[in-house]
Design an enzyme around this catalytic site. Structure first.
Site, PDB file in Angstrom:
ATOM      1  N   GLU A 255       0.890  -1.174   0.000  1.00 26.51           N
ATOM      2  CA  GLU A 255       0.000   0.000   0.000  1.00 26.51           C
ATOM      3  C   GLU A 255       0.915   1.207   0.000  1.00 26.51           C
ATOM      4  OE1 GLU A 255      -1.517   3.167   0.941  1.00 26.51           O
ATOM      5  OE2 GLU A 255      -1.982   2.386   2.937  1.00 26.51           O
ATOM      6  N   CYS A 289      -2.491   9.035   3.159  1.00 23.77           N
ATOM      7  CA  CYS A 289      -2.163   8.621   1.793  1.00 23.77           C
ATOM      8  C   CYS A 289      -3.305   8.870   0.817  1.00 23.77           C
ATOM      9  CB  CYS A 289      -1.748   7.148   1.765  1.00 23.77           C
ATOM     10  SG  CYS A 289      -2.968   6.026   2.465  1.00 23.77           S
TER      11      CYS A 289
END
Length: 481
Positions: A255, A289
């Site tokens: 990720e 993010c």
């Protein structure tokens, strides 16, 4: 390790082979309160011998846990979830002390981690296989089994939820885990591990280590014990870990970084868009993010939206996350304000205009003003590099195709957002935008039952949801005649 009768910051340690190891006799790193710059404690860093001990324990733990009935694994996860809820006041306060985000955010994060453990406690029971159609007297079945010991690396920006993501699915699947969280926010990860231990997780199943990141990753990934790597962090580091993992053909879940575009069309509910995007941008001081960052706004409403949004961002109350009136806390470490200041200066040098903010806040700690930059050209670094801070850049567009082209321009594909009241346009956006997660008229993307993932250089594999659990299994086919 933590005393949950004591509301202060805990003594820091690692959990290896059933033992909490303190700083005595080890290298240490000082943990800093980003709101004040004061030291919170000294964190022990693992030696090679510590990591070898963790690997040996994880190997034993996998042999035990893979054969443990799923009902027992579920009981541990449910118990840990309840302990997180019971201890929320202390866990959330310590997370705010060491990472900086507001107390409201760390409380929500604690509850999200508990919810994820509850989800995987039940989802693990649905590990189904298949029986294939074969002639009478023969049998072919397909099963899913735990992949093996997992090396998991979690960043500092969600110091409670990220460790929960790295632990929940593997433990539900029957794997053992060696978790290396960020050294900036260790007490939060310790609290998650402590909840699992207190809920009955065997000592060999969950290991918690801290250390020099490159030392730890190279040591763990060189071992044949580790079967899977799970990493959340930058694209550059993710690529490095994938190269290390390739030497022993370890499975990977990555990720990685993003640079979330926001497409704002002239038929949107403007007030709603301003409200959601302002709240979403200052969450964790933009150190998220999936934080909305590149705002492409249709020409007809560009100036009106920017004016309203700038006014809203200028009014954000910035302060210590423990104070009730703070709407945004400090950045997590001294590197972040300096990095944001450099990006803002570069954008201005390319013709960008500061609507509000643009500077560090002159006080103790690592604070930066919520910032809006308009008319930023594509040549500016901030249009191409993830800022990871409380900064928004805006640019006008005319047509649907132009907006989609800009959204998909970068090699990242983690999250994207769009605001429109046109239903057909919303459907087309869902298909046209290249991202693992898309929010249309919302900034909420994460949920326990929904996969969290990116595409392109934002990574591969999923966390959360059934997909996150599936990533912790390997498939086996058995043919019997």
């Amino acid at each position: 390790m933590a005393d949950y009768e004591n509301t202060g910051y805990p003594q820091l340690g690692m959990y290896i082979d059933g033992e909490w190891l303190t700083a005595a006799g080890r290298r240490t790193q000082t943990v800093i309160n980003p709101a004040t710059g004061d030291a919170l404690g000294d964190l022990p860093l693992a030696s090679a011998a510590d990591l070898d001990r963790a690997l040996e324990a994880a190997e034993r733990g996998f042999r035990l846990w893979r054969s443990t009935p799923v009902e027992e694994r579920a009981r541990v996860l449910r118990g840990a979830a309840q302990l997180l809820r019971d201890r929320i006041d202390i866990i959330a306060a310590n997370a705010t002390r060491e990472e900086g985000k507001t107390l409201l955010e760390t409380r929500i994060e604690t509850m999200a981690c508990a919810g994820l453990f509850d989800f995987y406690a039940e989802e693990a029971k649905r590990n189904y296989g298949r029986v294939l159609v074969r002639p009478a007297g023969t049998r072919s079945i397909v099963t899913r089994e735990p992949v093996g010991p997992v090396a998991a690396f979690a960043p500092w920006n969600f110091p409670i939820h990220n460790p929960g993501r790295k632990l929940g699915a593997p433990i539900a699947a029957g794997c053992s885990v060696i978790l290396k969280p960020a050294e900036e926010a260790p007490a939060s990860a310790m609290a998650v591990v402590q909840a699992l231990i207190d809920a009955g997780c065997p000592a060999d199943v969950c290991q918690l280590v801290f250390g020099v990141p490159d030392e730890v990753s190279r040591h763990l990934l060189a071992s044949q014990v580790i079967r899977k790597v799970s990493f959340t962090g930058s694209t550059a580091v993710g690529k490095h870990l994938m190269k290390l993992a390739a030497d022993t053909m370890k499975r990977t879940t990555m990720e990685l970084g993003g640079h979330a575009p926001v497409l704002i069309f002239d038929d949107c509910d403007l007030d709603k868009a301003v409200d959601l995007l302002a709240t979403g941008k200052v969450r964790n001081a933009g150190q998220v993010c999936v934080s909305p960052t590149r705002f492409y706004i249709q020409e007809g409403i560009h100036d009106r939206f920017v004016a309203a949004y700038t006014q809203r961002m200028a009014a954000v109350q910035v302060g210590d996350g423990l104070l009730p009136d703070s709407q945004m806390g400090p950045m997590a470490n001294p590197r972040r304000p300096a990095a944001i200041a450099d990006l803002v200066a570069d954008a201005v040098s390319h013709g960008g205009v500061i609507g509000t903010g643009g500077e560090r806040i002159d006080r103790d700690g690592f604070f930066f003003q919520p910032t809006v930059l308009s008319n930023v050209p594509l040549s500016a670094r901030i249009m191409n590099e993830e800022p990871f801070g409380p900064v928004v850049v805006t640019s006008p567009f005319r047509t649907f195709d132009e907006a989609v082209e800009q959204a998909n321009r970068l090699p990242f594909g983690l999250a994207a957002f769009a605001f429109t009241e046109n239903g057909r346009q919303a459907n087309l956006l869902g298909s046209a935008i290249e991202a693992g997660m898309i929010g249309i008229n919302t900034t909420s993307l994460a949920a326990a039952d929904s996969p969290f993932q990116g595409i392109k250089e934002s990574g591969h594999g999923s966390e959360d949801g059934p997909e996150g659990l599936a990533a912790c299994y390997v498939t086996k086919s058995i043919h019997q005649v």
